[in-house]
Design an enzyme around this catalytic site. Structure first.
Site, PDB file in Angstrom:
ATOM      1  N   ASP A  97       0.863  -1.163   0.000  1.00 25.90           N
ATOM      2  CA  ASP A  97       0.000   0.000   0.000  1.00 25.90           C
ATOM      3  C   ASP A  97       0.919   1.239   0.000  1.00 25.90           C
ATOM      4  O   ASP A  97       2.132   1.119   0.234  1.00 25.90           O
ATOM      5  CB  ASP A  97      -0.863  -0.058   1.270  1.00 25.90           C
ATOM      6  CG  ASP A  97      -1.570   1.243   1.542  1.00 25.90           C
ATOM      7  OD1 ASP A  97      -2.255   1.730   0.630  1.00 25.90           O
ATOM      8  OD2 ASP A  97      -1.420   1.774   2.669  1.00 25.90           O
ATOM      9  N   LEU A  98       0.367   2.416  -0.247  1.00 29.35           N
ATOM     10  CA  LEU A  98       1.196   3.626  -0.261  1.00 29.35           C
ATOM     11  C   LEU A  98       0.966   4.486   0.997  1.00 29.35           C
ATOM     12  O   LEU A  98       1.855   4.623   1.834  1.00 29.35           O
ATOM     13  CB  LEU A  98       0.895   4.450  -1.530  1.00 29.35           C
ATOM     14  CG  LEU A  98       1.193   3.735  -2.869  1.00 29.35           C
ATOM     15  CD1 LEU A  98       0.812   4.648  -4.039  1.00 29.35           C
ATOM     16  CD2 LEU A  98       2.661   3.339  -2.961  1.00 29.35           C
ATOM     17  N   ASP A  99      -0.249   5.075   1.132  1.00 29.23           N
ATOM     18  CA  ASP A  99      -0.518   6.001   2.242  1.00 29.23           C
ATOM     19  C   ASP A  99      -0.413   5.304   3.601  1.00 29.23           C
ATOM     20  O   ASP A  99      -1.038   4.275   3.842  1.00 29.23           O
ATOM     21  CB  ASP A  99      -1.935   6.581   2.100  1.00 29.23           C
ATOM     22  CG  ASP A  99      -2.081   7.456   0.863  1.00 29.23           C
ATOM     23  OD1 ASP A  99      -1.063   7.802   0.245  1.00 29.23           O
ATOM     24  OD2 ASP A  99      -3.242   7.789   0.528  1.00 29.23           O
ATOM     25  N   TRP A 106      -1.970  10.871   3.783  1.00 30.22           N
ATOM     26  CA  TRP A 106      -2.847  10.515   2.674  1.00 30.22           C
ATOM     27  C   TRP A 106      -2.538  11.479   1.535  1.00 30.22           C
ATOM     28  O   TRP A 106      -2.662  12.714   1.701  1.00 30.22           O
ATOM     29  CB  TRP A 106      -4.319  10.632   3.064  1.00 30.22           C
ATOM     30  CG  TRP A 106      -4.799   9.489   3.914  1.00 30.22           C
ATOM     31  CD1 TRP A 106      -4.432   8.185   3.841  1.00 30.22           C
ATOM     32  CD2 TRP A 106      -5.751   9.576   4.978  1.00 30.22           C
ATOM     33  NE1 TRP A 106      -5.092   7.438   4.785  1.00 30.22           N
ATOM     34  CE2 TRP A 106      -5.907   8.267   5.493  1.00 30.22           C
ATOM     35  CE3 TRP A 106      -6.493  10.620   5.541  1.00 30.22           C
ATOM     36  CZ2 TRP A 106      -6.768   7.978   6.545  1.00 30.22           C
ATOM     37  CZ3 TRP A 106      -7.356  10.326   6.578  1.00 30.22           C
ATOM     38  CH2 TRP A 106      -7.488   9.020   7.078  1.00 30.22           C
ATOM     39  N   SER A 155      -2.795   0.682  -4.320  1.00 30.64           N
ATOM     40  CA  SER A 155      -3.336   1.802  -3.550  1.00 30.64           C
ATOM     41  C   SER A 155      -4.724   2.147  -4.058  1.00 30.64           C
ATOM     42  O   SER A 155      -4.983   2.084  -5.268  1.00 30.64           O
ATOM     43  CB  SER A 155      -2.414   3.018  -3.681  1.00 30.64           C
ATOM     44  OG  SER A 155      -3.039   4.174  -3.165  1.00 30.64           O
ATOM     45  N   ARG A 156      -5.623   2.521  -3.135  1.00 35.26           N
ATOM     46  CA  ARG A 156      -6.973   2.892  -3.536  1.00 35.26           C
ATOM     47  C   ARG A 156      -7.166   4.408  -3.497  1.00 35.26           C
ATOM     48  O   ARG A 156      -8.299   4.892  -3.474  1.00 35.26           O
ATOM     49  CB  ARG A 156      -8.010   2.160  -2.679  1.00 35.26           C
ATOM     50  CG  ARG A 156      -7.790   2.307  -1.197  1.00 35.26           C
ATOM     51  CD  ARG A 156      -8.570   1.279  -0.398  1.00 35.26           C
ATOM     52  NE  ARG A 156     -10.009   1.451  -0.588  1.00 35.26           N
ATOM     53  CZ  ARG A 156     -10.937   0.628  -0.086  1.00 35.26           C
ATOM     54  NH1 ARG A 156     -10.554  -0.430   0.620  1.00 35.26           N
ATOM     55  NH2 ARG A 156     -12.201   0.852  -0.279  1.00 35.26           N
ATOM     56  N   LYS A 186      -9.536  -3.426  -2.757  1.00 34.61           N
ATOM     57  CA  LYS A 186      -8.212  -3.937  -3.150  1.00 34.61           C
ATOM     58  C   LYS A 186      -8.282  -5.352  -3.704  1.00 34.61           C
ATOM     59  O   LYS A 186      -7.291  -5.843  -4.267  1.00 34.61           O
ATOM     60  CB  LYS A 186      -7.243  -3.834  -1.974  1.00 34.61           C
ATOM     61  CG  LYS A 186      -6.862  -2.390  -1.703  1.00 34.61           C
ATOM     62  CD  LYS A 186      -5.477  -2.200  -1.165  1.00 34.61           C
ATOM     63  CE  LYS A 186      -5.215  -0.699  -1.013  1.00 34.61           C
ATOM     64  NZ  LYS A 186      -3.983  -0.391  -0.317  1.00 34.61           N
TER      65      LYS A 186
HETATM   66 MG   LIG Z   1      -2.819   3.061   3.563  1.00 39.83          MG
END
Ligand SMILES: [Mg+2]
Length: 250
Positions: A97-99, A106, A155-156, A186
């Site tokens: 995931d990124l954030d 975020w 990532s969403r 996801k």
């Molecule tokens: Mg996250």
């Protein structure tokens, strides 16, 4: 480097015999390796990273020639098999995931794209706010690359362009074989990753800070690791251990 005396005899072995052990291409494989001599005889020379099928083929050649493998060759094969077993317990794909997994914000709400790199090398947003990764993220990705584990992003976020821009500015794009960055469950991200890579869900590991994603993706059979304070080397080690344990239970 170790040598295997007598492999020149492999040319006399019918191909069908080699096919029987799943090594039809043994002749080509052996010829592709550099040759050397042992006591004046030509030999194939095995490097430390010879392919698995060559190891099988050499055993077949040895048996067909009724010529035992040398101690050195046995040691090489044992080392190779050990390496193969270790590799077998590593994931075939690591997904991040990124954030709040790679960076502490975020990207669609806490910062203000577009981003740029200032003259001092700092990544900043449109307002000049400094932006950083979790400190051990580059080392985490480098370690996985060193282990030969491909990496993907899932990532969403709705800020697709900004997220991709940050990956580029932080020089992380080179690590990611695939980037699935768009809103939605996801499960969709992972189904696409599965189709693109051909890697089964059971051979993937996933790091994410949000419990709902962990719950959703776990149901696919992916080993999921809940990241609580950003990605770190310790979390990576715990994740790889959890993956090995999951494999042992399959
Ligand atoms: Mg996250």
């Amino acid at each position: 480097m170790v040598s295997l005396g007598g492999v020149e005899k492999q040319a006399k072995i019918p191909c069908r015999d080699l096919r029987a052990v799943g090594a039809a291409a043994v002749g080509t494989l052996l010829r592709s390796f550099p040759s050397s001599t042992t006591r004046g005889r030509p030999c194939a020379v095995l490097g430390p990273t010879f392919p698995a099928q060559l190891g099988d083929a050499l055993v077949a050649v040895s048996q067909a020639c009724r010529r035992p493998l040398s101690h050195k060759s046995k040691a090489c094969l044992r080392a190779h098999n050990l390496r193969a077993r270790v590799m077998a317990r590593l994931p075939k794909l690591a997904v991040f995931d990124l954030d709040y997994t790679l960076w502490p914000f975020w990207v669609d709400t806490h910062v203000d794209p577009p981003f740029h790199k200032s003259s001092d090398g700092t990544v900043r947003d449109r307002r000049g706010q400094s932006i950083q990764l979790y400190p051990e993220v580059p080392e985490v990705l480098e370690r996985l690359r060193g282990l030969g584990v491909p990496i993907a992003a899932a990532s969403r976020t709705g800020e697709v362009e900004g997220a991709n821009q940050l990956l580029e500015l932080f020089d992380l794009v080179r690590y990611f074989v695939h980037r699935e960055i768009y809103p939605g469950s996801k499960v969709t991200h992972f189904e696409r990753l599965q189709r693109k890579t051909g890697v089964p869900f059971s051979q993937m590991i996933f790091f994410d800070d949000e419990k709902r994603n962990i719950v959703d993706v776990s149901k696919l059979g992916v080993t999921c690791i809940h990241v609580q304070h950003g990605m770190s080397l310790q979390t990576l080690t715990q994740g790889l251990d959890a993956f090995k344990t999951a494999q042992a239970g399959l």
